[in-house]
Design an enzyme around this catalytic site. Structure first.
Site, PDB file in Angstrom:
ATOM      1  N   ARG A 173       2.938  -6.738   9.183  1.00 28.77           N
ATOM      2  CA  ARG A 173       2.235  -5.645   9.887  1.00 28.77           C
ATOM      3  C   ARG A 173       2.727  -5.519  11.332  1.00 28.77           C
ATOM      4  O   ARG A 173       2.826  -4.412  11.864  1.00 28.77           O
ATOM      5  CB  ARG A 173       0.723  -5.887   9.832  1.00 28.77           C
TER       6      ARG A 173
ATOM      7  N   PHE B 143     -14.902   3.524   7.435  1.00 24.20           N
ATOM      8  CA  PHE B 143     -13.527   3.747   6.994  1.00 24.20           C
ATOM      9  C   PHE B 143     -13.368   3.711   5.474  1.00 24.20           C
ATOM     10  O   PHE B 143     -12.261   3.832   4.961  1.00 24.20           O
ATOM     11  CB  PHE B 143     -12.575   2.730   7.649  1.00 24.20           C
TER      12      PHE B 143
ATOM     13  N   TYR C  69     -12.221  -2.471  -3.417  1.00 21.02           N
ATOM     14  CA  TYR C  69     -12.779  -2.417  -2.073  1.00 21.02           C
ATOM     15  C   TYR C  69     -14.310  -2.363  -2.071  1.00 21.02           C
ATOM     16  O   TYR C  69     -14.911  -1.868  -1.109  1.00 21.02           O
ATOM     17  CB  TYR C  69     -12.187  -1.239  -1.296  1.00 21.02           C
TER      18      TYR C  69
ATOM     19  N   THR D 295      -5.165  -7.534  10.591  1.00 23.97           N
ATOM     20  CA  THR D 295      -5.485  -6.265   9.931  1.00 23.97           C
ATOM     21  C   THR D 295      -5.026  -5.064  10.764  1.00 23.97           C
ATOM     22  O   THR D 295      -4.469  -4.106  10.230  1.00 23.97           O
ATOM     23  CB  THR D 295      -7.015  -6.173   9.690  1.00 23.97           C
TER      24      THR D 295
ATOM     25  N   ASN E  80      -1.704  -0.234   7.043  1.00 25.91           N
ATOM     26  CA  ASN E  80      -1.135  -1.516   7.469  1.00 25.91           C
ATOM     27  C   ASN E  80      -0.298  -2.200   6.392  1.00 25.91           C
ATOM     28  O   ASN E  80      -0.194  -3.411   6.360  1.00 25.91           O
ATOM     29  CB  ASN E  80      -2.250  -2.432   7.996  1.00 25.91           C
TER      30      ASN E  80
ATOM     31  N   HIS F 108      -1.834  -5.490   1.325  1.00 25.34           N
ATOM     32  CA  HIS F 108      -3.105  -6.180   1.058  1.00 25.34           C
ATOM     33  C   HIS F 108      -2.780  -7.558   0.509  1.00 25.34           C
ATOM     34  O   HIS F 108      -1.849  -7.703  -0.285  1.00 25.34           O
ATOM     35  CB  HIS F 108      -3.928  -5.414   0.004  1.00 25.34           C
TER      36      HIS F 108
ATOM     37  N   LYS G 188       0.837  -1.202   0.000  1.00 25.96           N
ATOM     38  CA  LYS G 188       0.000   0.000   0.000  1.00 25.96           C
ATOM     39  C   LYS G 188       0.880   1.264   0.000  1.00 25.96           C
ATOM     40  O   LYS G 188       2.090   1.185   0.246  1.00 25.96           O
ATOM     41  CB  LYS G 188      -0.918  -0.030   1.231  1.00 25.96           C
TER      42      LYS G 188
ATOM     43  N   GLU H  35      -9.426  -9.700  -8.122  1.00 27.21           N
ATOM     44  CA  GLU H  35      -8.437  -8.634  -7.892  1.00 27.21           C
ATOM     45  C   GLU H  35      -7.319  -8.672  -8.940  1.00 27.21           C
ATOM     46  O   GLU H  35      -6.837  -7.614  -9.367  1.00 27.21           O
ATOM     47  CB  GLU H  35      -7.863  -8.767  -6.474  1.00 27.21           C
TER      48      GLU H  35
ATOM     49  N   ARG I  81      -1.491 -14.147   3.810  1.00 30.29           N
ATOM     50  CA  ARG I  81      -2.222 -13.441   4.885  1.00 30.29           C
ATOM     51  C   ARG I  81      -1.601 -13.756   6.253  1.00 30.29           C
ATOM     52  O   ARG I  81      -1.592 -12.906   7.144  1.00 30.29           O
ATOM     53  CB  ARG I  81      -3.713 -13.775   4.834  1.00 30.29           C
TER      54      ARG I  81
END
Ligand code: IDP
Ligand code: MG
Length: 147
Positions: free
Chosen positions: A110, A65, A57, A99, A124, A127, A17, A138, A93
């Site tokens: 993270r 948010f 998203y 998250t 964070n 993704h 990100k 995606e 993940r």
């Protein structure tokens, strides 16, 4: 002979990100992906368009948010990658961690590199797709030629 026990090779969509990109963490994220044994299939630095982010998203539309998230994700380039390997969707993940970067375990991306910055959106760093269906959807958004 066919090996019926081996899990299917799968692909996942990873984004570093804008916070991670700005902080020069793209290499660190890619290093962890390769160290884990996953393969980089495609790699690009992208300035996300509003349309790409709305698609990406879509599931979060209407949440408190959502707008801060799209604003944050529009704040600079992201490093986008398609990764491949058995179990790489849950595997990445797991590398990413929870998250909420405050709660994310040390040892995760993270947990090691993120924290609460007191903002309306969690910055964070990464993704990662959460299912084979999300990954296919995606990948088509970020790498239209590979979908
Ligand atoms: P994930 O990235 O771990 O899959 P999601 O629930 O899909 O988490 O949320 C997408 C992104 O939206 C998160 O990575 C984070 O940047 C942001 N986000 C999620 N939940 C919150 C929240 O409760 N407050 C602020 N930002 C959030
Ligand atoms: Mg998600």
């Amino acid at each position: 002979m066919t090996d019926t026990t081996a899990a299917q090779t799968e692909r996942s969509l990873v984004l570093v990100k804008p916070d991670g990109y700005r902080r020069g963490l793209s290499g660190e994220v890619l290093r962890r992906i390769e160290a884990k044994g996953y393969t980089l299939v495609a790699l690009a630095v992208v300035e996300p368009s509003r349309g790409q982010l709305e698609e990406h998203y879509a599931e979060h539309q209407g949440k408190p948010f959502y707008e801060p998230l799209l604003e944050f994700m529009s704040s600079g380039p992201v490093t986008a990658a398609i990764i491949e390997g058995q179990g790489c969707i849950p595997g990445f993940r797991s590398l990413a961690g929870a998250t909420d970067p405050t709660a994310a375990a040390p040892g995760t991306i993270r947990g090691d590199h993120g924290r609460d910055w007191g903002l309306a959106v969690q910055q964070n760093i990464v993704h990662g797709s959460d299912s084979p269906e999300s990954a296919a959807r995606e990948i088509a958004i970020w790498f239209p030629a590979q979908g």
